[in-house]
Design a protein around this motif. Sequence first.
Motif, mmCIF file in Angstrom:
data_model
loop_
_atom_site.group_PDB
_atom_site.id
_atom_site.type_symbol
_atom_site.label_atom_id
_atom_site.label_comp_id
_atom_site.label_asym_id
_atom_site.label_seq_id
_atom_site.Cartn_x
_atom_site.Cartn_y
_atom_site.Cartn_z
ATOM 1 N N ILE A 72 0.901 -1.118 0.006
ATOM 2 C CA ILE A 72 0.236 -0.225 -0.314
ATOM 3 C C ILE A 72 1.370 1.713 -0.078
ATOM 4 N N PHE A 73 1.675 1.226 0.544
ATOM 5 C CA PHE A 73 2.676 2.186 0.870
ATOM 6 C C PHE A 73 4.024 2.361 -0.347
ATOM 7 N N SER A 74 4.396 1.400 -0.708
ATOM 8 C CA SER A 74 5.294 1.416 -1.704
ATOM 9 C C SER A 74 5.096 1.339 -3.225
ATOM 10 N N VAL A 75 4.377 1.124 -3.650
ATOM 11 C CA VAL A 75 4.109 0.910 -4.649
ATOM 12 C C VAL A 75 3.246 2.566 -4.840
ATOM 13 N N PRO A 76 2.427 3.049 -4.303
ATOM 14 C CA PRO A 76 1.836 4.760 -4.782
ATOM 15 C C PRO A 76 3.456 5.302 -4.432
ATOM 16 N N LEU A 77 4.670 5.142 -3.980
ATOM 17 C CA LEU A 77 5.166 6.177 -3.550
ATOM 18 C C LEU A 77 5.636 5.543 -4.998
ATOM 19 N N SER A 78 6.818 4.795 -5.004
ATOM 20 C CA SER A 78 7.393 4.426 -6.320
ATOM 21 C C SER A 78 7.011 4.948 -7.488
ATOM 22 N N MET A 79 5.486 4.869 -7.039
ATOM 23 C CA MET A 79 4.955 5.953 -9.065
ATOM 24 C C MET A 79 4.632 6.901 -8.409
ATOM 25 N N VAL A 80 5.210 8.099 -7.918
ATOM 26 C CA VAL A 80 4.905 9.185 -7.289
ATOM 27 C C VAL A 80 6.262 9.774 -7.181
ATOM 28 N N PHE A 81 7.613 9.401 -7.485
ATOM 29 C CA PHE A 81 8.569 8.918 -7.374
ATOM 30 C C PHE A 81 9.143 9.498 -8.999
ATOM 31 N N GLY A 82 9.072 8.156 -9.631
ATOM 32 C CA GLY A 82 8.775 7.382 -10.489
ATOM 33 C C GLY A 82 8.753 8.924 -11.499
ATOM 34 N N ILE A 83 7.788 8.590 -11.220
ATOM 35 C CA ILE A 83 7.324 9.646 -12.559
ATOM 36 C C ILE A 83 7.592 11.318 -12.198
ATOM 37 N N ALA A 84 8.053 11.603 -10.995
ATOM 38 C CA ALA A 84 8.632 12.714 -10.373
ATOM 39 C C ALA A 84 10.058 13.059 -11.777
ATOM 40 N N LEU A 85 11.495 12.106 -11.056
ATOM 41 C CA LEU A 85 12.244 11.322 -12.039
ATOM 42 C C LEU A 85 11.808 12.220 -13.035
#
Length: 308
Positions: free
Chosen positions: A91-104
């Motif tokens: 629940i925490f790692s998947v959304p955070l990884s997506m947000v950081f990936g899109i931002a980068l």
Amino acid sequence: MVNVQRLPYRRLRFSKETRRNLKAGLLFISPWLLGFIMFTLYPVIASFYYSFTSYDVLTPPKWVGFSNYAQLFTKDNLFWKSLYNTFYYTIFSVPLSMVFGIALAALLNMKVKGMAVYRTIYYLPTIVPVVASSVLWMWMLDPQIGIINGILQSLGIPGPGWLIDPKWSKPALIMMSLWGVGGSMLIYLAGMQDVPQELYESVEIDGGVWWHKFRYITLPMISPVIFFNLIMGMIGAFQYFTQAYVMTQGGPMDSTLFYSLYLFNNAFRYMHMGYASALAWILFVIILIATLIVFNSSARWVYYGGAR
């Protein structure tokens, strides 16, 4: 009554050349077929059978019916603990990884001198072996000599125990997962570079700023890429194993006992192969249900150009 005339049965016949081509094709793919049957199909069928047995590998399996599943849901507290840990991480790692990936990806999509070097730097952690990166992070997260707590102490912030503190062990692993977003970042970047520039120009003509471009152009256009990364990230998170096995072995106090690690322990440490097979099939059902939910919701937020 309507008189229905039965059509004559005709046997399907192939020409000599068609049969020869079919045999040649089967011969060419026979290595793959044998590998699929031996290493995929048979293990899947065997695990389904073993899930209804008591099997320790050393003795023949003994049929026990649904006893393994009943014990999992009614008597096994570690099953629920591992399930909770896995859902927490997902629940925490998947959304955070997506947000950081899109931002980068958005930052690395800018036209800046030397951008190829920056893209390489952010992608490099992805190709580091998982075991090597886990050992590196064990040193970085050490509460006494770790570099992360050293930086926090220099800012006057007392560093937590990270991997030796049950309250911080899962957040530590989630933070570690963000280090390897380079793979998904590269896919997001490829999707962003495929967005037609005319759409951005139309937003500029209408007086839009960068946020309007990102919100109304970039995100809808890369929604198929987001959908793909969401599915793959979710499946990977549910099977999270290597880092926990190397770094914590499920501790402290079972706070990092993830589902796949608990399955591994039952199969290869305790030799409860039948019990582990039941765990594996429950995990399969959970991943299948989660994937179907995301697929069913995709029609409302995934945009495919030209699709009606």
